[in-house]
Design an enzyme around this catalytic site. Structure first.
Site, PDB file in Angstrom:
ATOM      1  N   ASP A 265      51.962  38.895  36.333  1.00 19.07           N
ATOM      2  CA  ASP A 265      50.532  38.985  36.916  1.00 19.07           C
ATOM      3  C   ASP A 265      51.320  39.873  38.426  1.00 19.07           C
ATOM      4  OD1 ASP A 265      48.048  39.282  37.544  1.00 19.07           O
ATOM      5  OD2 ASP A 265      47.661  37.367  38.097  1.00 19.07           O
ATOM      6  N   ASN A 266      50.165  40.624  39.054  1.00 19.74           N
ATOM      7  CA  ASN A 266      50.501  41.242  40.121  1.00 19.74           C
ATOM      8  C   ASN A 266      51.622  42.265  40.269  1.00 19.74           C
ATOM      9  OD1 ASN A 266      48.023  40.297  41.583  1.00 19.74           O
ATOM     10  ND2 ASN A 266      49.322  38.234  41.524  1.00 19.74           N
TER      11      ASN A 266
ATOM     12  N   CYS B 276      42.272  41.400  46.400  1.00 11.65           N
ATOM     13  CA  CYS B 276      42.791  41.207  44.913  1.00 11.65           C
ATOM     14  C   CYS B 276      43.554  42.393  44.526  1.00 11.65           C
ATOM     15  CB  CYS B 276      41.910  40.505  44.049  1.00 11.65           C
ATOM     16  SG  CYS B 276      42.583  40.408  42.323  1.00 11.65           S
TER      17      CYS B 276
HETATM   18  N1  LIG Z   1      46.896  28.141  43.090  1.00 13.33           N
HETATM   19  C1  LIG Z   1      46.486  29.440  43.053  1.00 13.33           C
HETATM   20  N2  LIG Z   1      46.475  30.389  43.843  1.00 13.33           N
HETATM   21  C2  LIG Z   1      45.714  31.634  43.910  1.00 13.33           C
HETATM   22  C3  LIG Z   1      45.403  31.978  42.832  1.00 13.33           C
HETATM   23  C4  LIG Z   1      45.217  31.088  41.624  1.00 13.33           C
HETATM   24  O1  LIG Z   1      44.519  31.281  40.408  1.00 13.33           O
HETATM   25  N3  LIG Z   1      45.675  29.863  41.648  1.00 13.33           N
HETATM   26  N4  LIG Z   1      44.755  33.312  42.619  1.00 13.33           N
HETATM   27  C5  LIG Z   1      45.397  34.216  43.437  1.00 13.33           C
HETATM   28  C6  LIG Z   1      44.885  35.509  43.477  1.00 13.33           C
HETATM   29  S1  LIG Z   1      45.307  36.672  42.260  1.00 13.33           S
HETATM   30  C7  LIG Z   1      43.969  36.126  44.461  1.00 13.33           C
HETATM   31  S2  LIG Z   1      43.481  37.554  44.707  1.00 13.33           S
HETATM   32  C8  LIG Z   1      43.702  34.961  45.592  1.00 13.33           C
HETATM   33  C9  LIG Z   1      42.436  35.051  45.718  1.00 13.33           C
HETATM   34  O2  LIG Z   1      41.873  34.080  46.820  1.00 13.33           O
HETATM   35  P1  LIG Z   1      40.329  33.617  46.952  1.00 13.33           P
HETATM   36  O3  LIG Z   1      39.932  32.969  45.518  1.00 13.33           O
HETATM   37  O4  LIG Z   1      40.179  32.577  48.085  1.00 13.33           O
HETATM   38  O5  LIG Z   1      39.600  34.876  47.426  1.00 13.33           O
HETATM   39  O6  LIG Z   1      44.275  33.620  45.607  1.00 13.33           O
HETATM   40  C10 LIG Z   1      45.583  33.625  44.818  1.00 13.33           C
HETATM   41  N5  LIG Z   1      46.051  32.391  44.871  1.00 13.33           N
HETATM   42 MO   LIG Z   2      44.434  38.607  42.764  1.00 10.61          MO
END
Ligand SMILES: Nc1nc2c(c(=O)[nH]1)N[C@H]1C(S)=C(S)[C@@H](COP(=O)(O)O)O[C@H]1N2
Ligand SMILES: [Mo]
Length: 891
Positions: A288-289, A156
């Site tokens: 975000d990000n 993350c």
């Molecule tokens: N659809 C969806 N995809 C997502 C997210 C989410 O909230 N919804 N979170 C993202 C984020 S910020 C991260 S760091 C990763 C985390 O993956 P994990 O929960 O399988 O470790 O998924 C990503 N993909």
């Molecule tokens: Mo993330």
């Protein structure tokens, strides 16, 4: 362009097409405790055994009550949504591959529920700028494409953010150093999918969207098309993790996995792939990000909407980073064993974009001298797999590329004799582009990509050494950063809080106050639950934050979110909402409103009341609106009805769900400001009937920023800019007036029989009036007479005119001989020449002429809704004509 011939479909071992027995292949029959025993003898690491997990009691009360989880995971954002990391030592101890139990999770909202039986039928689309747009299923993926398996470390972007939050609170929750994990992913190369879809000329990005429903709509992001097409990048559409169907938290049944990039781009619960000439414009892609420039503070970030959209600040490839796992935080090492003994320092490192970590360096003297650590790359052992080796139904596909997709481990033996004289130990990683971790933190508003040298402090205590990590995750206390801060040290100067002789300007603007105090020290009143409950209405609303009681009365007018946002919290514990939304400045105002603290019984009861709100049991709910919980609905249509007014249509949970709004009452609508992320709450009266099913329509006049720079309406502009498909929240009903029918009203809880309504409104003030009028006119047996005075500028501004006229025409039942059940008078201040109705403002003359003094029976009630000056005028004129305060109702 990119019109490669489709790749011949090679069926990897284990996918015999004779029986097409995919169910067995997916291990649906026996969701196992990883059955990797049979896989022994391979040259590469396999997943560790995962212990059996269950749905945890704390999750039962949340929408995730179907998800089994490991209790060791540390929750970073309260109970829900689920954002967790494992204790750092546990993560490290599992080895190269992390089990699903300890893999970190980052969920922006509730986990979509997908049954095992639905996995193969899960549909997703490939659309946008492609020659062959199509919808396909997981079954198609497995049947028609080459299956591959390889390890990928997801990280993350917020990994190690707690350290940033210690320097200055960022807009993000506190990850420790375990916001990363490695798994074996099985799936299909996204490049293969794209080649078959055939990107068109001009296509540059791939947008990917998940199925989760979030406060700001769906989660979508994008990456470059060229990365998605590049075999070196290894982007996957994966349906298995460590040989099992994806765990719900990790995207069951299908997700994207992007090696070398921040986890935030690896979309879970994949629903849509869109090839496009432009990057995603989704709320989460913009907000975000990102790593914004360091001078953008949380306060300043509200005023830089363009920065949030600037692709240059979006994060894709990870930066080089590393952490020390052993010694663990608070670990003690006895010195008694003799000075010749050594301690083995161990930890992880990673780099981004497929780059390899090429060196790990350790310093015991704050960077004056460095020593080189050993590095092991378990990932390279997969490169030894034979060409036709398959694992979990996919070809082990690592040998063909030189890129590094995973973390590596480092270690270094240090003699205790040297450690006992050192203050601290620090490490840094370098990658094959010679990117080296910096000494100084680059603080930014989202606290992402934090990668300064990882530092642990050594405390010599009698005959032991005690090690202290920088922080502990979430709100867990401990760590040298917290300690140094408490001692008054400066964490912003790059010297770990140590005082320098001639200290430079701090690298990061200093946080204004340490902890904003929200208490009035003079106040010592104990408040009971009964007292609190007496203040749950619009009269003297009290609310609770952190067990303290505040009286919002004095702030009803000044509150930026409107009085309604205080009313909506009245009599309730608003802690979560308050802390989520309010800045340091807002918190600093709180002592003025502090009136006491709850007694123990009240605290217990409040906690109890919270746990009674069982969201899981509310699905599917027959009635949409709830008084204590925000209900989500998706924006499905926007229809322009005049130059500045639109009807917004929202889809409820299901077609048979009723709105649940009594006539004359309002609902609250909550949105996040797209730029500042602040919650904005306003009251509206929908134009749908409260008994309507499946849909909710709200007519809203949008107050645009004017050309000369005057600010328009925050709420209405935010609502206007919402794309279709986004989520909005509603709560209600609210309001002291309710029309029960046939002249019966309830006003502030008291019944009153009315013979006549005078309804005075302007502009969009028609909406509550419309509800009451419709109820009167639709009921033949309702003999209440109505007079509507509706003031506007030009004819086009008269909202719902056609509907109003029709309603009156049909309801004024001629046969009944009662032609004047209702009269509507429109008056325009700037009428065109053709206008035949009244002209001029709604003023005293008009009110005296059309309404006059109250009758002897005193059976009339005046309903008013419009801009403040108009409401003031109405109040003044009517009270002077002898009307009673109680006859006047202002919506
Ligand atoms: N659809 C969806 N995809 C997502 C997210 C989410 O909230 N919804 N979170 C993202 C984020 S910020 C991260 S760091 C990763 C985390 O993956 P994990 O929960 O399988 O470790 O998924 C990503 N993909
Ligand atoms: Mo993330």
């Amino acid at each position: 362009m990119l019109q490669l011939p489709p790749r011949p479909v090679t069926k990897p071992n284990g996918f015999g097409n004779k029986h097409a027995d995919y169910e067995t292949e997916l291990n649906l029959a026996s969701p196992q405790v990883n059955g990797t025993v049979a896989e022994k003898g391979r040259p590469y690491p396999l997943p560790p055994r995962a212990r059996q997990i269950h749905v945890l009691p704390e999750d039962l009360k949340t929408p995730d009550n179907h998800v089994e989880r490991d209790p060791r995971l540390i929750r970073l954002t309260g109970i829900h949504p689920f954002n967790v990391e494992a204790p750092l030592s546990d993560l490290y101890d599992e080895g190269f591959i992390t089990s699903k139990n300890l893999h970190y999770v980052r969920n922006h909202g509730p986990v979509p529920r997908v049954e095992d039986s639905e996995v193969l039928n899960w549909e997703f689309t490939m659309e946008g700028m492609v020659e062959n747009p199509r919808s396909m299923t997981v079954r198609d993926l497995i049947r028609d494409y080459d299956q591959v398996t390889y390890p990928v470390t997801l990280v993350c972007a917020g990994n190690r953010r707690k350290e940033q939050n210690m320097v200055r609170k960022s807009k993000g929750f506190s990850w420790g150093a375990a916001g990363l994990s490695t798994a074996l992913w099985t799936g299909v190369s996204l490049a293969d999918l794209l080649v078959r879809a055939g990107p068109k000329r001009g296509a540059k990005y791939v947008l990917m969207e998940g199925a989760d429903k979030l406060p700001n709509g769906s989660y979508e992001t994008s990456i470059r098309l060229s990365w998605a097409m590049d075999p070196e990048r290894g982007v996957l559409a994966a349906y298995k993790m460590n040989g099992e169907v994806l765990h719900p938290d990790h995207g069951k049944p299908l997700r994207i996995v992007i090696p070398g990039q921040i986890g935030g781009r690896s979309i879970k619960w994949l629903k849509r792939i869109v090839v496009s000439s432009e990057p995603s414009v989704n709320w989460y892609h913009h907000n975000d990000n990102r790593v914004l420039p360091t001078m953008i503070t949380p306060e300043a970030s509200v005023n830089v909407p363009e920065m949030w959209k600037d692709e240059r600040y979006a994060i894709y490839d990870l930066n080089a980073n590393s952490a020390i796992c052993y010694p663990a935080h608070d670990e003690k090492v006895p010195l008694s064993d003799g000075p010749d003994n050594t301690y083995k320092f161990r930890g992880y490192a990673y780099a981004g974009g497929g780059r390899r970590v090429t060196r790990m360096e350790v310093t015991l003297d704050q960077g004056k001298t460095w020593r080189l650590a050993n590095i092991t790359y378990p990932e390279d052992r997969y490169r030894l797999a034979s060409d036709n080796d398959t694992l979990f139904g996919g070809r082990v596909d690592v040998s063909g590329r030189l890129a590094c997709f995973c973390w590596c481990f480092w270690d270094l033996d240090v003699p205790l004799a040297q450690l006992q004289d050192a203050k601290d130990v620090m490490i840094r990683a370098m990658d094959d582009s010679m990117n080296v971790q910096p000494r100084d933190m680059y603080w930014s508003v989202l606290g992402m990509m934090n990668n300064p040298w990882y530092r642990i402090v050594i405390h010599r205590e009698a005959n032991t050494l005690r090690f202290e990590h920088p922080t502990q995750p979430a709100l867990i206390p401990g760590g040298w950063m917290e300690r140094v801060k408490k001692e008054g040290g400066n964490l912003t100067n790059g010297f770990w809080g140590e005082k320098m002789s001639n200290e430079d300007e701090p690298a990061v603007e200093k946080e204004p106050a340490k902890e904003v105090c929200m208490l009035n020290k003079e106040v010592n009143r104990r408040i009971t639950i009964e007292e609190l409950r007496q203040h749950d209405g619009e009269e003297a609303p009290w609310f609770v934050v952190n067990g303290q009681v505040y009286d919002g009365t004095k702030f009803l007018e000044g509150h930026p979110g409107g009085a309604i946002s205080i009313f909506s919290a009245a009599g309730q514990d608003a802690t979560e909402e308050f802390l989520a939304i309010h800045s340091e400045t807002a918190r600093a105002m709180m002592p003025d409103y502090h009136i006491g603290s709850l007694d123990d019984k009240a605290l217990a009861q409040l906690a109890d009341a919270d746990s009674n709100v069982d969201q899981s049991e509310q699905l599917p709910r027959p009635v949409f609106l709830q008084s204590k919980v925000w209900a989500k609905a998706v924006l499905s249509k926007k229809n322009k009805v005049s130059s500045d007014t639109k009807i917004f249509t929202f889809k409820l949970d299901h077609t048979a769900q009723t709105i649940g709004l009594p006539v004359g009452q309002h609902l609250m609508m909550r949105l996040r400001d797209p730029e500042s992320k602040e919650a904005i709450i306003r009251a509206y009266t929908p134009i749908s009937k409260g008994t309507d099913e499946g849909e909710l329509q709200v007519l809203v006049k949008i107050y645009y920023d004017s050309v000369d720079g005057r600010k328009g309406g925050k709420m209405t502009q935010a609502l206007d800019s919402l794309p279709i498909g986004q989520m909005v929240e509603f709560k209600g009903p609210v309001g002291k007036f309710e029309y029960l029918g046939r002249g019966q009203c309830s006003i502030g809880g008291k019944r009153r029989q009315v013979g006549r309504f005078v309804m005075i409104c302007a502009g969009s003030g028609i909406t509550p009036i419309f509800q009451v009028l419709r109820a009167v006119m639709a009921d033949r047996d309702d003999k209440t007479r109505c007079l509507v005075l509706d003031g506007n500028r030009v004819e086009e501004d008269i909202l719902c005119k056609a509907e109003l006229d029709k309603m009156v025409e049909e309801g004024n039942d001629k046969e009944d001989g009662n032609e004047y059940k209702c009269r509507v008078l429109y008056t325009l201040t700037r009428p065109e020449a053709s206008w035949k109705g009244l002209k001029g403002r709604m003023d005293r003359a008009l009110f005296e002429k059309e309404v006059g003094k109250p009758s002897a029976e005193r059976d009339a009630v005046i309903l008013v809704c419009g801009p403040e000056p108009m409401e003031k005028l109405v109040h003044q004129v009517f009270t002077s004509m002898g009307w009673d305060e109680q006859d006047l109702i202002f919506f």
